[in-house]
Design a protein around this motif. Structure first.
Motif, mmCIF file in Angstrom:
data_model
loop_
_atom_site.group_PDB
_atom_site.id
_atom_site.type_symbol
_atom_site.label_atom_id
_atom_site.label_comp_id
_atom_site.label_asym_id
_atom_site.label_seq_id
_atom_site.Cartn_x
_atom_site.Cartn_y
_atom_site.Cartn_z
ATOM 1 N N THR A 201 0.834 -1.193 0.000
ATOM 2 C CA THR A 201 0.000 0.000 0.000
ATOM 3 C C THR A 201 0.871 1.246 0.000
ATOM 4 O OG1 THR A 201 -1.754 -1.157 1.194
ATOM 5 C CG2 THR A 201 -1.812 1.238 1.233
ATOM 6 N N CYS A 367 -4.600 0.736 -4.282
ATOM 7 C CA CYS A 367 -4.315 0.752 -2.851
ATOM 8 C C CYS A 367 -5.356 -0.063 -2.081
ATOM 9 C CB CYS A 367 -4.290 2.196 -2.355
ATOM 10 S SG CYS A 367 -3.926 2.381 -0.611
ATOM 11 N N ILE A 368 -6.629 0.162 -2.391
ATOM 12 C CA ILE A 368 -7.709 -0.583 -1.730
ATOM 13 C C ILE A 368 -7.604 -2.073 -2.046
ATOM 14 C CG2 ILE A 368 -10.215 -0.874 -1.601
ATOM 15 C CD1 ILE A 368 -10.464 2.115 -2.248
ATOM 16 N N PHE A 522 -8.401 -2.188 -9.706
ATOM 17 C CA PHE A 522 -8.830 -2.773 -8.436
ATOM 18 C C PHE A 522 -8.831 -4.295 -8.508
ATOM 19 C CE2 PHE A 522 -12.344 -4.593 -5.947
ATOM 20 C CZ PHE A 522 -11.882 -4.294 -4.671
#
Length: 670
Positions: A201, A367-368, A522
């Motif tokens: 992250t 990041c998520i 994602f």
């Protein structure tokens, strides 16, 4: 008794806090190194224009980072575990800061940036010699005077950027393999995916900050403060614009040096997280490790290197994973390196806007996805085989969604004499010099200088002269050209500086492309942590650091270095008009064939990624028949068994320290 328990608990908390401190420090190191890397990638277009070099050479400069990295990656990965890993990481951060500073030096050693133009930058418009005038003379035409050509030596200043990037690559070498192996060695096996997810992250937060910094710098003129920006005749959307690329490198240098400080205060080793050993046992284990270290140094530190390499090369899952990584990295390096240029050429955005949009739409989903992937691995205790299936099928779903990008297209910019005729009709590209037409042949206009204007008929022209404009009003970027005889429109034909906007439909296509890119980012990042766990768990614990280093080495050599070079050469092949230098040589490309550019940018990575699923499916088949190291046995048990085996090989040490263990403690330890 209470005092002893209190001391044990205090020691456990202190060791735990040191691991957390290292986790925070290595996350900051990942932020700083990816901040520098993303900023460098985002400034490639500015560097290309500043030094007037082709995209293939820019790709080589970008790949030089990997050259510096691979010089040391194998040896750092193997020998680094024998040395003080945190200090090595700290030294690497300082070296990265030095490389970033060196990359900014050309700005302070060069003269001011001069862009090709038919319009006076000074704003002195007493003469309209740059407009269409019969029997006029060409101005700003390339010179063949040798004395002027010598002045172009400043373009060799890109060597500073090249060398600085190599040094930055050398400094980055110990951070990833030593940082990941340190976490794997001293963290619980069930916590390791979560910790690595946090570190990855940080590797996304860094690019986000880097892209925002790059967006800001790209919007500021390169020589701001030393020139009057009101006199400029170009805007950030112009392909001749150069942003303040040097400023961000100075910031990156400072951040890298500050990040290095905590590593010089962290210990060489830590107790395994979660083991409830008392202080005497911990002391005993430390003494045992120290004796083993000294013995290995005396025997020769390279004794296990070749056996470890042989074991890794004979590991089919590990080798197939490296093959997948090489092919996929070739695809992703190309896509992310040239994504700003693609958004500029395909959708007509400025470099600053393109970089900003990439940072906003792509990095938060990634990041998520990293955090979610780590949490899923920890929450559901995913096995290696399950992780392999999750990574493979999620990646395949994202790959299929990627083909929708081929539908989100915009037409080429309408430039008279290049993509359209002067009558506004589409013409065949690459047909040679069709800049002049019967209507403007007598204007004696420069045919190589790129100084585009947008007519009020929606068609762009290479210069106001080629548009047949006879008068001008205003100064700087607000200049308006009037009485343009070759602009076919009702009423007074006029033009303004810059290319014409691509329209509302193209803006909507850009939105669709960015949304699809965010969804794909994602999904793919969600599969990244499970995939990385396959790499870490398919090799033996003692080979882990070397295995990570070898994996990084292979991806650098076969993807990181060659990919930007050959992809840049393919992008150069789609150029429709090159900038011109004083000596008449070609400079940076000013406009590309966006259709062919799209086929290369989207098609080549699609083909490469499609090939990568062949070894991916082979891994799934191999995992059904193969037992991995530590499978069906918890990592804590494996660790303790290894320690017991080590103790059995050294009965003397065991006897000397046995007095600190009673029978109950020994049973607990076993």
């Amino acid at each position: 008794m209470a005092e002893i328990e209190k001391r044990i608990e205090t020691h456990r908390i202190r060791c735990l806090s040191k691991l957390k401190m290292f986790l925070l420090a290595i996350t900051c190191a990942f932020v700083s190194k990816t901040l520098s890397g993303s900023y460098m990638n985002s400034m490639l277009t500015q560097i290309e224009r500043q030094f007037n070099i082709p995209t293939s050479l820019v790709g080589f400069i970008n790949g030089s980072f990997e050259i510096g990295n691979l010089l040391l990656i194998i040896f750092v990965s193997y020998f680094g575990t024998k040395l003080h890993r945190p200090i090595l990481i700290g030294v690497g951060c300082v070296v990265m800061g030095l490389g970033c500073f060196l990359q900014s030096l050309p700005h302070f050693l060069m003269d001011r940036y001069e862009y090709e133009s038919t319009v006076s930058v000074s704003g002195n418009l007493s003469s309209n010699s740059f407009l269409c005038m019969e029997n006029g003379t060409q101005i700003f035409r390339p010179t063949e005077d040798p004395s002027d050509c010598v002045k172009e030596v400043k373009s060799l200043m890109w060597v500073y950027v090249l060398v600085g990037n190599i040094i930055r690559g050398i400094g980055e070498t110990p951070i990833m393999p030593l940082g990941i192996s340190y976490i794997e060695d001293f963290a619980k096996s069930e916590n390791s995916p979560l910790y690595i997810g946090f570190v990855e992250t940080g590797a996304i937060i860094g690019p986000l900050i880097g892209l925002l910094l790059a967006s800001f710098c790209a919007n500021v003129y390169v020589d701001t403060g030393s020139v009057n920006t009101d006199d400029l005749t170009i805007t950030p959307t112009d392909t001749r614009w150069v942003g303040a690329w040097w400023f961000g490198f100075l910031i990156c240098a400072g951040v890298n040096v500050l990040t290095a400080v905590p590593f010089f205060f962290l210990p060489k080793t830590l107790p395994k997280e979660g083991l409830k050993n008392n202080a005497d046992i911990i002391k005993n284990e430390k003494e045992e490790k120290q004796s083993k270290k000294v013995k290995k140094e005396k025997d020769g530190i390279t004794k296990d290197f070749l056996p470890f390499m042989k074991s890794l090369l004979c590991n089919p899952i590990y080798m197939l994973f490296i093959l997948i990584s090489i092919v996929q990295f070739n695809a992703f390096v190309n896509m992310f390196t040239f994504m700003p240029k693609y958004l500029e050429q395909q959708y007509g955005k400025s470099s600053s806007d393109a970089i900003f949009l990439i940072g906003i739409y792509n990095l938060p989903p990634i990041c998520i996805g990293y955090i979610a992937g780590g949490l899923i691995m920890k929450k559901f205790k995913i096995t290696v085989k399950q992780a392999a299936h999750i990574g493979c099928w999620l990646s395949l779903i994202e790959y299929l969604l990627h083909f929708l990008c081929f539908l989100m297209i915009c037409d080429n910019s309408s430039v008279a004499g290049i993509t359209t005729t002067y009558k506004g009709m589409q013409q065949d590209l690459y047909v040679g010099n069709a800049i002049l037409a019967d209507c403007n042949r007598d204007c004696n206009c420069p045919t190589k200088t790129w100084d585009p204007v947008c007519g009020n008929n929606g068609v762009s022209y290479m210069s106001a002269c080629l548009a047949g404009c006879e008068t001008s009003v205003g100064a700087g970027i607000n200049m308006v050209f009037q009485n343009c005889s070759f602009i076919q429109t009702s009423g007074n034909a006029s033009a303004v500086l810059g290319l014409c906007d691509k329209g509302h439909d193209c803006s909507m296509m850009l939105q669709y492309f960015l949304i699809l890119s965010a969804v794909g980012s994602f999904i793919y990042s969600l599969s990244a942590i499970p995939g990385y766990m396959v790499l870490l768990r398919c090799i033996k614990p003692e080979e882990k650091s070397l295995g990570v280093g070898l994996h990084t080495f292979c991806t650098r050599v076969f993807a990181g270095i060659p990919a930007p070079i050959y992809f840049g050469a393919l992008v150069d092949s789609t150029c429709l008009h090159w900038g011109i230098l004083k000596c008449g040589e070609s400079g940076a490309c000013r406009i590309y064939d966006s259709t062919n550019f799209r086929y290369i940018y989207l098609g080549l990575p699609s083909a490469l990624r499609g090939i990568s699923y062949i070894p991916a499916f082979l891994i799934l088949i191999t995992l059904k028949k193969r037992r991995l190291p530590g499978e069906n046995v918890s990592s804590g048990t494996v660790l303790i068994e290894a320690k017991v085996a080590g103790k059995e090989n050294d009965c003397k040490d065991m006897h000397q320290n046995s007095k600190v263990l009673n029978d109950d403690e020994l049973k607990t330890k076993l």
